[in-house]
Design an enzyme around this catalytic site. Structure first.
Site, PDB file in Angstrom:
ATOM      1  CE1 TYR A  14      -7.067 -32.519  13.617  1.00  0.00           C
ATOM      2  CE2 TYR A  14      -8.798 -31.379  14.816  1.00  0.00           C
ATOM      3  CZ  TYR A  14      -8.001 -32.484  14.638  1.00  0.00           C
ATOM      4  OH  TYR A  14      -8.143 -33.568  15.476  1.00  0.00           O
TER       5      TYR A  14
ATOM      6  CE  LYS B  31      -4.560 -32.458  16.135  1.00  0.00           C
ATOM      7  NZ  LYS B  31      -5.612 -32.377  17.165  1.00  0.00           N
TER       8      LYS B  31
END
Length: 289
Positions: free
Chosen positions: A139, A167
């Site tokens: 992320y 992400k």
């Protein structure tokens, strides 16, 4: 060649965590919200992330939310569990426990606040990957962590076992990464990620507009037209921290979401009016609330 082995569906909703009037996790409201999301366009759920207010949860609460979601949604949809920490030992413990609880994949943010060096980041994830056999999504959200994961570092991290996706919430880094499936980390990047032929998005406005967002994946010829029609949604939900504005929007459309936890606060009347007007423009409210 980008790895496309990670297929969790194009719409993963970063689910808010409903809290009751006493500030405890509201399990009944959480379960109801899970089903609402899956019935309205979400392919999978991400729990205990930023929008889920994981930073305010103790480990018992954090793991209970993962357990509750897995127990309710196993076989219904993929469950991605947030397991990141700026303490490697803590990240490893959360990774081990979420794996034992039966999550389908894990979301692991790079260490925030202490901002380790590149070698420190590689060493951190070297420990994390040893704690699971599940696919891990990195992320990258430098506006929260204070540190960017550049694409060459992401490609190096992809060589570690089990790291299969990212992400990506830094628009400046939006590109295919060798060995990783890319998911949009901001809703306004979703159309671009789909155009790249990548995995989809870990989204927040899908709490309210999941079906419309799914049409962007299902109807590529209309993708940018639909995206253009949602620009005010992305903008107006940003009137406050997303956990706060999403909860307010859900409550306005009749879905129980509760209040945010301090240091987040409910929307004030000015902020609420922005969200209410946006919902009215999109026909989500039958009458003015």
């Amino acid at each position: 060649m980008t790895s496309m082995s990670l297929d969790l569906g194009p719409i993963l909703t970063a689910m808010v965590t409903p809290f009751d009037e006493h500030g405890a996790v509201d399990e009944d409201a959480s379960v109801a919200l899970m089903h609402h999301l899956i019935e309205h366009g979400s392919d999978g759920l991400v729990v205990c992330g930023t929008t889920g207010e994981a930073a305010t949860m103790d480990d018992d609460e954090h793991l209970r939310v993962i357990e509750l979601t897995v127990n309710e949604m196993k076989g219904v949809c993929p469950v991605v569990a947030g397991v990141g920490s700026n303490d490697t030992r803590h990240a490893v413990r959360l990774t081990e426990r979420a794996t034992e609880l039966g999550a389908d994949a894990l979301l692991s943010v790079n260490p925030y606040y202490n901002r380790p060096s590149r070698r420190g980041i590689l060493a951190h994830y070297g420990e994390v990957v040893r704690a699971t056999e599940l696919p891990i999504l990195l992320y990258n959200i430098p506006q929260r962590t204070g540190a960017d994961l550049p694409n060459d570092l992401l490609a190096e991290l992809a060589q570690l076992d089990h790291i299969e996706g990212v992400k990506q919430a830094n628009p400046n880094n939006l590109a295919q990464v060798d060995g990783l499936t890319v998911y949009a980390g901001n809703d306004d990047l979703f159309a671009d990620v789909l155009d790249m032929g990548e995995g989809g998005g870990i989204l927040t406005s899908s709490h309210i507009f999941g079906e419309e967002l799914h049409r962007m994946a299902d109807e590529p010829e209309r993708r940018h037209e639909i995206d253009a029609g949602l620009q005010d949604v992305y903008r107006d939900l940003g009137v406050a921290p997303l956990a706060c504005s999403i909860k307010a929007a859900l409550e306005l459309i009749g879905v129980k979401a509760g209040r945010p936890r301090l240091p987040y606060v409910p929307l004030d009347e000015s902020e609420l009016s922005v969200v209410r007007a946006m919902l009215e423009r999109h026909g989500m409210l039958a009458t003015a609330a």
